[in-house]
Design a protein around this motif. Structure first.
Motif, PDB file in Angstrom:
ATOM      1  N   LEU A  29       0.843  -1.187   0.000  1.00 49.49           N
ATOM      2  CA  LEU A  29       0.000   0.000   0.000  1.00 49.49           C
ATOM      3  C   LEU A  29       0.878   1.238   0.000  1.00 49.49           C
ATOM      4  CD1 LEU A  29      -2.665  -1.100   2.615  1.00 49.49           C
ATOM      5  CD2 LEU A  29      -2.890  -1.044   0.120  1.00 49.49           C
ATOM      6  N   ILE A  30       0.497   2.203  -0.819  1.00 51.85           N
ATOM      7  CA  ILE A  30       1.224   3.464  -0.870  1.00 51.85           C
ATOM      8  C   ILE A  30       0.261   4.591  -0.503  1.00 51.85           C
ATOM      9  CG2 ILE A  30       0.831   3.817  -3.356  1.00 51.85           C
ATOM     10  CD1 ILE A  30       3.694   5.070  -3.436  1.00 51.85           C
ATOM     11  N   ALA A  31       0.737   5.480   0.348  1.00 50.40           N
ATOM     12  CA  ALA A  31      -0.023   6.679   0.699  1.00 50.40           C
ATOM     13  C   ALA A  31       0.586   7.845  -0.061  1.00 50.40           C
ATOM     14  CB  ALA A  31       0.039   6.928   2.196  1.00 50.40           C
ATOM     15  N   THR A  32      -0.266   8.594  -0.722  1.00 46.64           N
ATOM     16  CA  THR A  32       0.133   9.802  -1.438  1.00 46.64           C
ATOM     17  C   THR A  32      -0.758  10.935  -0.940  1.00 46.64           C
ATOM     18  OG1 THR A  32      -1.395   9.302  -3.258  1.00 46.64           O
ATOM     19  CG2 THR A  32       0.896   8.515  -3.477  1.00 46.64           C
ATOM     20  N   LEU A  33      -0.473  12.142  -1.407  1.00 45.32           N
ATOM     21  CA  LEU A  33      -1.261  13.305  -0.993  1.00 45.32           C
ATOM     22  C   LEU A  33      -2.065  13.838  -2.173  1.00 45.32           C
ATOM     23  CD1 LEU A  33       1.448  15.035   1.182  1.00 45.32           C
ATOM     24  CD2 LEU A  33      -0.601  13.828   1.982  1.00 45.32           C
ATOM     25  N   ARG A  34      -3.370  13.953  -1.980  1.00 45.68           N
ATOM     26  CA  ARG A  34      -4.252  14.513  -2.994  1.00 45.68           C
ATOM     27  C   ARG A  34      -3.998  16.012  -3.148  1.00 45.68           C
ATOM     28  NH1 ARG A  34      -9.482  11.123  -2.862  1.00 45.68           N
ATOM     29  NH2 ARG A  34      -8.946   9.504  -1.367  1.00 45.68           N
ATOM     30  N   LYS A  35      -4.602  16.579  -4.161  1.00 42.64           N
ATOM     31  CA  LYS A  35      -4.453  18.008  -4.435  1.00 42.64           C
ATOM     32  C   LYS A  35      -4.832  18.859  -3.220  1.00 42.64           C
ATOM     33  CE  LYS A  35      -5.233  20.238  -8.586  1.00 42.64           C
ATOM     34  NZ  LYS A  35      -6.072  20.604  -9.735  1.00 42.64           N
ATOM     35  N   ASP A  36      -5.863  18.438  -2.481  1.00 40.52           N
ATOM     36  CA  ASP A  36      -6.303  19.207  -1.314  1.00 40.52           C
ATOM     37  C   ASP A  36      -5.514  18.880  -0.046  1.00 40.52           C
ATOM     38  OD1 ASP A  36      -7.263  16.748  -0.472  1.00 40.52           O
ATOM     39  OD2 ASP A  36      -9.376  17.366  -0.421  1.00 40.52           O
ATOM     40  N   GLY A  37      -4.503  18.004  -0.153  1.00 37.60           N
ATOM     41  CA  GLY A  37      -3.655  17.657   0.982  1.00 37.60           C
ATOM     42  C   GLY A  37      -4.120  16.457   1.775  1.00 37.60           C
ATOM     43  N   SER A  38      -5.290  15.932   1.474  1.00 35.86           N
ATOM     44  CA  SER A  38      -5.781  14.750   2.183  1.00 35.86           C
ATOM     45  C   SER A  38      -5.068  13.502   1.656  1.00 35.86           C
ATOM     46  CB  SER A  38      -7.295  14.623   2.043  1.00 35.86           C
ATOM     47  OG  SER A  38      -7.660  14.441   0.692  1.00 35.86           O
ATOM     48  N   PRO A  39      -4.991  12.460   2.473  1.00 36.82           N
ATOM     49  CA  PRO A  39      -4.254  11.258   2.052  1.00 36.82           C
ATOM     50  C   PRO A  39      -5.049  10.385   1.081  1.00 36.82           C
ATOM     51  CG  PRO A  39      -5.152  10.964   4.239  1.00 36.82           C
ATOM     52  CD  PRO A  39      -5.465  12.378   3.841  1.00 36.82           C
ATOM     53  N   ARG A  40      -4.321   9.671   0.251  1.00 38.67           N
ATOM     54  CA  ARG A  40      -4.898   8.667  -0.648  1.00 38.67           C
ATOM     55  C   ARG A  40      -4.098   7.376  -0.441  1.00 38.67           C
ATOM     56  NH1 ARG A  40      -7.494   9.745  -5.317  1.00 38.67           N
ATOM     57  NH2 ARG A  40      -6.340  11.688  -5.670  1.00 38.67           N
ATOM     58  N   ARG A  68       3.388  13.278  -8.843  1.00 42.11           N
ATOM     59  CA  ARG A  68       3.996  14.284  -9.721  1.00 42.11           C
ATOM     60  C   ARG A  68       3.783  15.686  -9.156  1.00 42.11           C
ATOM     61  NH1 ARG A  68       4.218  13.144 -15.883  1.00 42.11           N
ATOM     62  NH2 ARG A  68       5.792  14.734 -15.566  1.00 42.11           N
ATOM     63  N   ARG A  69       2.702  15.874  -8.432  1.00 37.11           N
ATOM     64  CA  ARG A  69       2.407  17.167  -7.821  1.00 37.11           C
ATOM     65  C   ARG A  69       3.165  17.326  -6.499  1.00 37.11           C
ATOM     66  NH1 ARG A  69      -2.446  16.462  -8.044  1.00 37.11           N
ATOM     67  NH2 ARG A  69      -2.731  15.511  -6.027  1.00 37.11           N
ATOM     68  N   ASP A  70       3.171  16.274  -5.683  1.00 35.63           N
ATOM     69  CA  ASP A  70       3.836  16.286  -4.381  1.00 35.63           C
ATOM     70  C   ASP A  70       4.487  14.914  -4.217  1.00 35.63           C
ATOM     71  OD1 ASP A  70       4.550  16.078  -1.657  1.00 35.63           O
ATOM     72  OD2 ASP A  70       2.884  17.365  -1.038  1.00 35.63           O
ATOM     73  N   PRO A  71       5.805  14.816  -4.294  1.00 31.59           N
ATOM     74  CA  PRO A  71       6.471  13.509  -4.370  1.00 31.59           C
ATOM     75  C   PRO A  71       6.539  12.721  -3.064  1.00 31.59           C
ATOM     76  CG  PRO A  71       8.110  15.246  -4.338  1.00 31.59           C
ATOM     77  CD  PRO A  71       6.757  15.920  -4.412  1.00 31.59           C
ATOM     78  N   ARG A  72       6.016  13.250  -1.978  1.00 30.46           N
ATOM     79  CA  ARG A  72       6.092  12.527  -0.699  1.00 30.46           C
ATOM     80  C   ARG A  72       5.181  11.299  -0.711  1.00 30.46           C
ATOM     81  NH1 ARG A  72       4.729  17.190   3.364  1.00 30.46           N
ATOM     82  NH2 ARG A  72       3.349  17.695   1.621  1.00 30.46           N
ATOM     83  N   PHE A  73       5.694  10.216  -0.117  1.00 30.20           N
ATOM     84  CA  PHE A  73       4.925   8.977  -0.049  1.00 30.20           C
ATOM     85  C   PHE A  73       5.235   8.245   1.247  1.00 30.20           C
ATOM     86  CE2 PHE A  73       8.983   7.442  -1.485  1.00 30.20           C
ATOM     87  CZ  PHE A  73       9.115   6.220  -0.841  1.00 30.20           C
ATOM     88  N   ALA A  74       4.354   7.319   1.585  1.00 36.94           N
ATOM     89  CA  ALA A  74       4.595   6.328   2.635  1.00 36.94           C
ATOM     90  C   ALA A  74       4.178   4.992   2.050  1.00 36.94           C
ATOM     91  CB  ALA A  74       3.802   6.647   3.889  1.00 36.94           C
TER      92      ALA A  74
END
Length: 159
Positions: A29-40, A68-74
């Motif tokens: 599972l990968i967590a990314t950040l949506r455009k509004d900053g909430s997690p996906r 591509r917008r915000d490269p941070r992930f978990a």
């Protein structure tokens, strides 16, 4: 940001454990950040090869747009049991680098697996790491071993 190889050179035992947990079930599972900053949270198949951590994703998927917008992930391995007594748990955090020169990676992927998507069928990211965590059960407690770039490794035992 450290490459997987740089981290592994500093902490080879932790790297081997974490890589083994991700290899036990290719799906993670990968967590990314949506455009509004909430997690996906999305599924992904991380790939450790030649000292690098890679993730190929469906072209222009929502998680690709996020990275591509915000490269941070978990990234979190699949945990097989709630108690974690069988294998433990592993997490990796960092930044994803969009990779356009896919030919070498895709040839290596084919050599290792027999599968080779066309370059236009995959968006490829090299994952750089800032944090790597191992959690295991020892006796009646949990042991958390965490590495942070620039701070080294810390061990915490919890009951």
């Amino acid at each position: 940001m450290a490459t997987w190889a740089e981290f592994a050179a500093e902490e080879p035992d932790l790297a081997a454990f974490v890589q083994g947990r991700f290899a036990a079930d290719r799906h993670a599972l990968i967590a990314t950040l949506r455009k509004d900053g909430s997690p996906r949270i999305s599924g992904v198949e991380p790939d450790f090869t030649h000292g690098e951590l890679w993730a190929g994703m469906m072209v222009d998927s929502l998680k690709v747009r996020d990275l591509r917008r915000d490269p941070r992930f978990a990234l979190h391995c699949m945990t097989t049991t709630a108690s974690m007594t069988e294998a433990g748990d592993a997490k990796i955090s960092g930044t994803a680098e969009f990779w356009t020169d896919k030919d070498v990676y895709l040839k290596d992927l084919f050599d290792r697996t027999g599968w080779q998507p066309k370059p236009e069928e995959i968006d490829l990211f090299r994952m750089n790491v800032t944090e790597v965590v191992q959690m295991t059960v020892e006796g009646d407690g949990m042991v958390v071993l965490s590495w942070h770039e620039g701070r080294g490794t810390r061990r915490v035992a919890k009951k």
